[in-house]
Enzyme design. Structure first.
Site, PDB file in Angstrom:
ATOM      1  CG  PHE A 242      -1.961   1.004   1.275  1.00 25.08           C
ATOM      2  CD1 PHE A 242      -3.050   0.899   0.429  1.00 25.08           C
ATOM      3  CD2 PHE A 242      -1.896   2.087   2.131  1.00 25.08           C
ATOM      4  CE1 PHE A 242      -4.064   1.853   0.445  1.00 25.08           C
ATOM      5  CE2 PHE A 242      -2.908   3.041   2.162  1.00 25.08           C
ATOM      6  CZ  PHE A 242      -3.991   2.929   1.310  1.00 25.08           C
TER       7      PHE A 242
ATOM      8  CG  ASP B 224      -0.488  -2.406   6.853  1.00 23.46           C
ATOM      9  OD1 ASP B 224      -1.601  -2.733   7.313  1.00 23.46           O
ATOM     10  OD2 ASP B 224      -0.303  -1.357   6.212  1.00 23.46           O
TER      11      ASP B 224
ATOM     12  CE1 TYR C   6      -9.553   2.967   7.251  1.00 19.84           C
ATOM     13  CE2 TYR C   6      -8.550   4.131   9.082  1.00 19.84           C
ATOM     14  CZ  TYR C   6      -8.486   3.680   7.790  1.00 19.84           C
ATOM     15  OH  TYR C   6      -7.366   3.900   7.041  1.00 19.84           O
ATOM     16  CE  LYS C   7      -8.154  -0.516   5.611  1.00 24.01           C
ATOM     17  NZ  LYS C   7      -8.646   0.374   4.559  1.00 24.01           N
TER      18      LYS C   7
ATOM     19  NE  ARG D 231     -10.795  -2.141  -2.120  1.00 23.60           N
ATOM     20  CZ  ARG D 231     -10.212  -1.569  -1.061  1.00 23.60           C
ATOM     21  NH1 ARG D 231      -9.008  -1.984  -0.700  1.00 23.60           N
ATOM     22  NH2 ARG D 231     -10.781  -0.596  -0.403  1.00 23.60           N
TER      23      ARG D 231
HETATM   24  C1  PLP Z   1      -2.833  -1.656   3.888  1.00 27.31           C
HETATM   25  C2  PLP Z   1      -3.060  -0.277   4.434  1.00 27.31           C
HETATM   26  N1  PLP Z   1      -2.111   0.284   5.197  1.00 27.31           N
HETATM   27  C3  PLP Z   1      -2.275   1.508   5.709  1.00 27.31           C
HETATM   28  C4  PLP Z   1      -3.414   2.239   5.460  1.00 27.31           C
HETATM   29  C5  PLP Z   1      -3.530   3.631   6.002  1.00 27.31           C
HETATM   30  O1  PLP Z   1      -4.153   3.663   7.213  1.00 27.31           O
HETATM   31  P1  PLP Z   1      -4.338   5.038   8.030  1.00 27.31           P
HETATM   32  O2  PLP Z   1      -5.306   5.861   7.261  1.00 27.31           O
HETATM   33  O3  PLP Z   1      -4.883   4.566   9.334  1.00 27.31           O
HETATM   34  O4  PLP Z   1      -3.022   5.683   8.156  1.00 27.31           O
HETATM   35  C6  PLP Z   1      -4.441   1.685   4.705  1.00 27.31           C
HETATM   36  C7  PLP Z   1      -5.680   2.441   4.446  1.00 27.31           C
HETATM   37  O5  PLP Z   1      -6.587   2.023   3.783  1.00 27.31           O
HETATM   38  C8  PLP Z   1      -4.249   0.397   4.159  1.00 27.31           C
HETATM   39  O6  PLP Z   1      -5.190  -0.181   3.399  1.00 27.31           O
END
Ligand code: PLP
Length: 412
Positions: free
Chosen positions: A128, A197, A222-223, A371
């Site tokens: 990501f 992660d 939040y997911k 998705r």
């Molecule tokens: C795999 C992954 N890592 C990190 C993040 C970023 O998270 P945050 O907004 O809490 O920094 C996301 C956000 O969708 C994500 O999907």
């Protein structure tokens, strides 16, 4: 011969679903099939009441006394301990703080300090983008370098210069799930730390962080955890590394005695030293409400249902949408899949927007990925059927080609 899948067969599966009653613990709007719980989880029924109580009683009446009386100060560690049970970690090994991006930055800086003499953060191109940005910054500040390689080259690039192997457990775009024990072992074999992660795996698949060799991890609230928009994230560090932890953003609440107001930083013991500033109390209330729901369900049952839903979706799309331009991006092997299914489509943005107009909510990831997330706590097999029916009708009628979809919105 297996019976054909139709809506009635889906309804029969729902009637036998051990998690059917859990759906009632969520707000699911009428006329909506929600396939985006992997982006923003649904609202638990109990959350508005808990937030109202925190606002009206704890804040309104308790005022500053609530830091003690309502245990606001302990909330990051308390919710962290609940999460630790859920992700296969021990007490004191998880704490809630800030966003995933910020938590990751703190952990990577701390990991690079521990691994002095090693100079490389290894990760994959598929990661990501926030992970790539944060890791590059942490490496630069720490005098290390980034090695970003295609997934297929990770094993070749794991050399003894590598300080940290940083991987996202479930790929946000394709839903591919890494083999956590195997990759953690590979990192350890060259003396690297394994940092994970978990944004797309916490609540999507069972996690056993300690048994599977994770040294550190981050994940978002939040997911699948249903902690609400902007919910704080969490960070995990296995106990054996706690004494060596150095927070790159040391703040007063990570100090051994915050109310001693000392002029120099003296870290608290354990993971509390990784806390920086005041906890996000109201957001923590919402997150704790979401996490509490998870503590009442059996993750093995959730996983079984998640696999059944994703298998059903793949089978129905391939059967009923054949020739409509979809190609599967997600691994067919359920063991290598999170709780989402992605299809590529040349007009994928239009497909997703036209579906949203009909109440079937998925999302789009650049350049051509539709998705769909399957949050097993509140989705039914009939929802999968109805979503595929909507896709058949939308693409059949050409609604995805509407010129309104020529321009992309700021959030896709
Ligand atoms: C795999 C992954 N890592 C990190 C993040 C970023 O998270 P945050 O907004 O809490 O920094 C996301 C956000 O969708 C994500 O999907």
């Amino acid at each position: 011969m297996t019976a054909p899948i139709n809506r009635a067969a889906c309804a029969a599966r729902d009637a036998a679903d051990a998690l059917a009653a859990v759906r009632d613990r969520f707000v699911v709007p009428d006329g909506v099939v929600y396939l985006d719980g992997n982006s923003l989880g649904a609202l638990p029924q109990q959350t508005p009441g808990r937030i109202a109580a925190a606002v009206e009683q704890e804040w309104g009446q308790g005022l500053v006394r609530s830091w003690l009386d309502a245990h606001w100060m302990e909330a990051p560690a308390r919710v962290g301990d609940k999460l630790a049970r859920f992700v296969g970690a021990g007490e004191g090994e998880v704490v809630v703080a800030e966003s995933t991006s910020v938590c990751l930055f703190k952990l990577l800086c701390a990991a690079l300090t521990m691994q002095a003499g090693r100079s490389v953060v290894l990760t994959e191109e598929e990661n990501f983008h926030t992970d790539l940005y944060v890791a590059a910054a942490a490496a630069r500040i720490s005098g290390a370098t980034m090695r970003v390689v295609p997934r297929a080259r990770l094993h070749d690039e794991l050399t003894d210069e590598v300080a940290v192997l940083l991987l996202t457990h479930v790929d946000y775009r394709t839903g591919f799930m890494h083999d956590m024990p195997a990759m953690s072992d590979a990192a350890h074999a060259v003396g690297a730390l394994a940092v994970w992660d978990l944004c797309h795996s916490v609540g999507a698949a069972p996690l056993h962080l300690n048994a599977d060799g994770a040294d550190m991890a981050v994940g978002c609230g939040y997911k699948y955890l249903n902690g609400g928009p902007g919910a704080p994230a969490f960070l995990h560090v296995r106990t054996g590394l706690h004494d060596a932890l150095r927070n790159p953003v040391p703040g007063w609440l990570g100090h051994a005695e915050p109310f001693a107001f000392e002029q120099t930083f003296r870290p608290a013991s354990g993971l509390r030293s990784m806390v920086t500033g005041s906890p996000h109390v109201l957001q923590l209330v919402a997150l704790e409400s979401g996490v509490d729901l998870w503590l009442d369900v059996d993750m093995a049952v959730v996983r079984e249902k998640s696999v059944a839903l994703t298998e059903l979706f793949i089978a129905l799309i391939e059967e009923r949408c054949a020739g409509m331009g979809f190609s599967l991006l997600t691994p067919r092997d359920p063991a290598r899949r999170g709780s989402q299914v992605s299809f590529r489509h040349a007009d994928g943005y239009g497909v997703v927007r036209a579906l949203i107009e009909r109440g079937v909510i998925g999302d789009f990831r650049h350049p051509d990925t539709c998705r769909f997330g399957f949050a097993a706590l509140y989705l039914r097999h009939v929802d999968v059927w109805d979503a595929v029916q909507a896709i058949v009708e939308v693409v059949g009628a050409g609604a995805h080609l509407d010129k309104r979809w020529a321009e992309r919105a700021a959030v896709t």
